[in-house]
Design a protein around this motif. Sequence first.
Motif, PDB file in Angstrom:
ATOM      1  N   ALA A  26      35.537  43.458  31.395  1.00 18.95           N
ATOM      2  CA  ALA A  26      34.425  42.709  31.970  1.00 18.95           C
ATOM      3  C   ALA A  26      33.751  41.840  30.915  1.00 18.95           C
ATOM      4  O   ALA A  26      33.410  40.682  31.166  1.00 18.95           O
ATOM      5  N   GLY A  27      33.598  42.381  29.702  1.00 15.77           N
ATOM      6  CA  GLY A  27      32.958  41.626  28.641  1.00 15.77           C
ATOM      7  C   GLY A  27      33.793  40.497  28.088  1.00 15.77           C
ATOM      8  O   GLY A  27      33.262  39.530  27.551  1.00 15.77           O
ATOM      9  N   SER A  28      35.113  40.603  28.225  1.00 19.31           N
ATOM     10  CA  SER A  28      35.984  39.553  27.703  1.00 19.31           C
ATOM     11  C   SER A  28      35.899  38.270  28.511  1.00 19.31           C
ATOM     12  O   SER A  28      36.232  37.196  28.023  1.00 19.31           O
ATOM     13  N   ARG A  29      35.509  38.376  29.772  1.00 21.62           N
ATOM     14  CA  ARG A  29      35.406  37.219  30.689  1.00 21.62           C
ATOM     15  C   ARG A  29      36.750  36.528  30.915  1.00 21.62           C
ATOM     16  O   ARG A  29      36.792  35.372  31.346  1.00 21.62           O
ATOM     17  N   ILE A  30      37.833  37.224  30.616  1.00 20.73           N
ATOM     18  CA  ILE A  30      39.154  36.682  30.925  1.00 20.73           C
ATOM     19  C   ILE A  30      39.410  36.802  32.423  1.00 20.73           C
ATOM     20  O   ILE A  30      39.970  35.900  33.046  1.00 20.73           O
ATOM     21  N   VAL A  31      39.027  37.926  32.985  1.00 20.93           N
ATOM     22  CA  VAL A  31      39.121  38.163  34.424  1.00 20.93           C
ATOM     23  C   VAL A  31      37.798  38.769  34.891  1.00 20.93           C
ATOM     24  O   VAL A  31      36.981  39.225  34.085  1.00 20.93           O
ATOM     25  N   GLU A  32      37.587  38.792  36.205  1.00 26.51           N
ATOM     26  CA  GLU A  32      36.462  39.515  36.770  1.00 26.51           C
ATOM     27  C   GLU A  32      36.846  40.995  36.855  1.00 26.51           C
ATOM     28  O   GLU A  32      37.874  41.338  37.448  1.00 26.51           O
ATOM     29  N   ALA A  33      36.053  41.851  36.257  1.00 25.93           N
ATOM     30  CA  ALA A  33      36.334  43.286  36.256  1.00 25.93           C
ATOM     31  C   ALA A  33      35.074  44.027  36.701  1.00 25.93           C
ATOM     32  O   ALA A  33      34.024  43.907  36.070  1.00 25.93           O
ATOM     33  N   THR A  34      35.191  44.783  37.789  1.00 27.49           N
ATOM     34  CA  THR A  34      34.063  45.555  38.318  1.00 27.49           C
ATOM     35  C   THR A  34      34.544  46.940  38.722  1.00 27.49           C
ATOM     36  O   THR A  34      35.690  47.109  39.156  1.00 27.49           O
ATOM     37  N   PRO A  35      33.689  47.960  38.596  1.00 28.14           N
ATOM     38  CA  PRO A  35      34.090  49.302  39.042  1.00 28.14           C
ATOM     39  C   PRO A  35      34.348  49.305  40.552  1.00 28.14           C
ATOM     40  O   PRO A  35      33.645  48.649  41.314  1.00 28.14           O
ATOM     41  N   ASP A  36      35.377  50.027  40.963  1.00 28.34           N
ATOM     42  CA  ASP A  36      35.667  50.161  42.390  1.00 28.34           C
ATOM     43  C   ASP A  36      34.598  51.070  43.017  1.00 28.34           C
ATOM     44  O   ASP A  36      34.459  52.232  42.622  1.00 28.34           O
ATOM     45  N   PRO A  37      33.832  50.562  43.983  1.00 30.12           N
ATOM     46  CA  PRO A  37      32.743  51.369  44.547  1.00 30.12           C
ATOM     47  C   PRO A  37      33.235  52.555  45.368  1.00 30.12           C
ATOM     48  O   PRO A  37      32.461  53.482  45.629  1.00 30.12           O
ATOM     49  N   TYR A  38      34.504  52.534  45.775  1.00 29.03           N
ATOM     50  CA  TYR A  38      35.019  53.581  46.652  1.00 29.03           C
ATOM     51  C   TYR A  38      35.829  54.649  45.907  1.00 29.03           C
ATOM     52  O   TYR A  38      35.993  55.759  46.407  1.00 29.03           O
ATOM     53  N   THR A  39      36.358  54.304  44.738  1.00 30.01           N
ATOM     54  CA  THR A  39      37.204  55.253  44.001  1.00 30.01           C
ATOM     55  C   THR A  39      36.725  55.340  42.555  1.00 30.01           C
ATOM     56  O   THR A  39      37.013  54.434  41.754  1.00 30.01           O
ATOM     57  N   PRO A  40      35.986  56.376  42.182  1.00 30.77           N
ATOM     58  CA  PRO A  40      35.526  56.517  40.794  1.00 30.77           C
ATOM     59  C   PRO A  40      36.705  56.538  39.820  1.00 30.77           C
ATOM     60  O   PRO A  40      37.753  57.121  40.091  1.00 30.77           O
ATOM     61  N   GLY A  41      36.518  55.858  38.701  1.00 33.70           N
ATOM     62  CA  GLY A  41      37.569  55.798  37.690  1.00 33.70           C
ATOM     63  C   GLY A  41      38.487  54.610  37.846  1.00 33.70           C
ATOM     64  O   GLY A  41      39.302  54.347  36.959  1.00 33.70           O
ATOM     65  N   ASN A  42      38.393  53.895  38.975  1.00 32.40           N
ATOM     66  CA  ASN A  42      39.207  52.697  39.198  1.00 32.40           C
ATOM     67  C   ASN A  42      38.372  51.440  38.961  1.00 32.40           C
ATOM     68  O   ASN A  42      37.158  51.433  39.190  1.00 32.40           O
TER      69      ASN A  42
END
Length: 402
Positions: A26-42
Motif C-alpha cells: 500500500a505504501g509503495s503506491r505501485i498498486v492499490e492494496a487494501t485489507p479484505d474486509p471479509y477475510t482477515p489476513g487477505n
Amino acid sequence: MTVVELAEYGPAVTRPFPDALGRALAGSRIVEATPDPYTPGNWRLRAGGKVGAVALRVPGVEPVTLRITPKVPIARLFFLLGYAMNPQGHREGAVHLAEHSEVLPALALTYERALERALRQGVLQGYRHTEEASPVVRGRIREADQIRRHHGRTFPAEVSYDEYGTDIAENRLLRAAAETMLRLPRVPGDVRRGLRHHCVRLADAEPLVRGHHELPRWRPSRLNSRYQPALRLAETVLRGSSVEHLPGGVAVDGFLFDMHKVFEDFVCVALREALASHGGRSVLQAGGVHLDEDDVVRMRPDLMWCGHEGRPLAVADAKYKAEKPAGFPEADLYQMLAYCTALGLPEGHLVYAKGNAPRASHRIRHTGVVIHQHALDLDRPPDELLTSVAALARRIARDSVI
C-alpha cells in the motif's frame, strides 16, 4: 518467491499476505492494496496505470513479485514509446514483439537489438571534460581552487583537461542500461548473452552509481546519430527502473512504465508532427502560461499550437484516463476551461484513449468556450492510429486561423 499476476486497471486480486507486506504494498503506491474486509489476513490488490514487473522485499517475509500486464498489446506499447522518442526513425530496426506477453522480456530484447545496432560500427569516442586534484600537471591549473584548497602548496595540482576516449556520457548511459536489464528477472538467455557481450565492449566507460537519479547529459549530434535510438531507450530503462527503499527496510526493485505518461508523450509528439504540415509552431509543455494577471498561478498545457509572433491558436491536453477525484467529477474539463480562458481561445481539445472517456463537445455557459473530447483507439494498427491523429490535427487547424 510469491508471484502475483495483475492486469492494468483490471479486477482486484485477493491474496493472503502478512500485514507487514500488505502495508508495504500500500505504501509503495505501485498498486492499490487494501485489507479484505471479509477475510482477515487477505489483501486485495488492484493495478492502476503502471505496467511492468517489480519485486518487493520486506524483512522476515517471503518476497513478492508483481507482474502487471498492459491493456494494449506489447508491440503497440513499444510503438507508442518508440514514436514519442523518435517520430522520424521509429520504424528503423523494428523488433518483432508479437510473441511477447510481458513487458520486461520485450523491453530487454528491444534494447539489446538497439544496442547491437549502435555498436555495430565500433564504440563511440569523444572528449570528456575532467576536473580533479592530480599529482602531475596536465591541462590547465585551476588557480582559485588551488589556493582555496591547498593554501600555497604546489601539489596535488587542481587541474582541468579534456581527454579523448570511450569514457563519455553516451557510453556510460548504454552500459548502465545494459547492466540494469541484466539485474531484472525473466530476461531471455540469448538476450542476456548479448547484453553481457555489449557490457564487455563498454567496459572502459565509468559505471553509474546505483540510486543516483542524475543521468549523464548528452547532446544529439552528427557524430552520435547512430547511438541516438539506443540512448533514448537507455534513458527510458534507467528512469523506469527502480531501486527504492521504503521505511522499515522495505526494498522495491524492478521496472515500470507509466501508461499515462506513455500515452501523453505519444499524443503530444504525434500531434506536433501532424500539425507541422498546417504551418504555425507547436510547443510541448508550454511554459510562461499563467491563469491570473499577476502571473502567480502557472499552467503547463501539454500542447499549444501557435501562429505568427507566438500567438496561441489552439490548446490540447492528453489524458490517458479521465480524472474524477472526489468532489470534482469533471476535473479535466475545469482544467481545459482554465487554459482556454487564460489563452483567450474559443475552443480546447482533450484527447483520451478510447474506452476511458466518450467523444463529446461541451459548450460552457456564459463563456462561449467549447471543449471537445476526442478518443484515440489504441487497438488500431500504428498506421491507422497515426491517420487518426492526422485527422484530429486537420480539425484543429480547420477551426483555427493562422
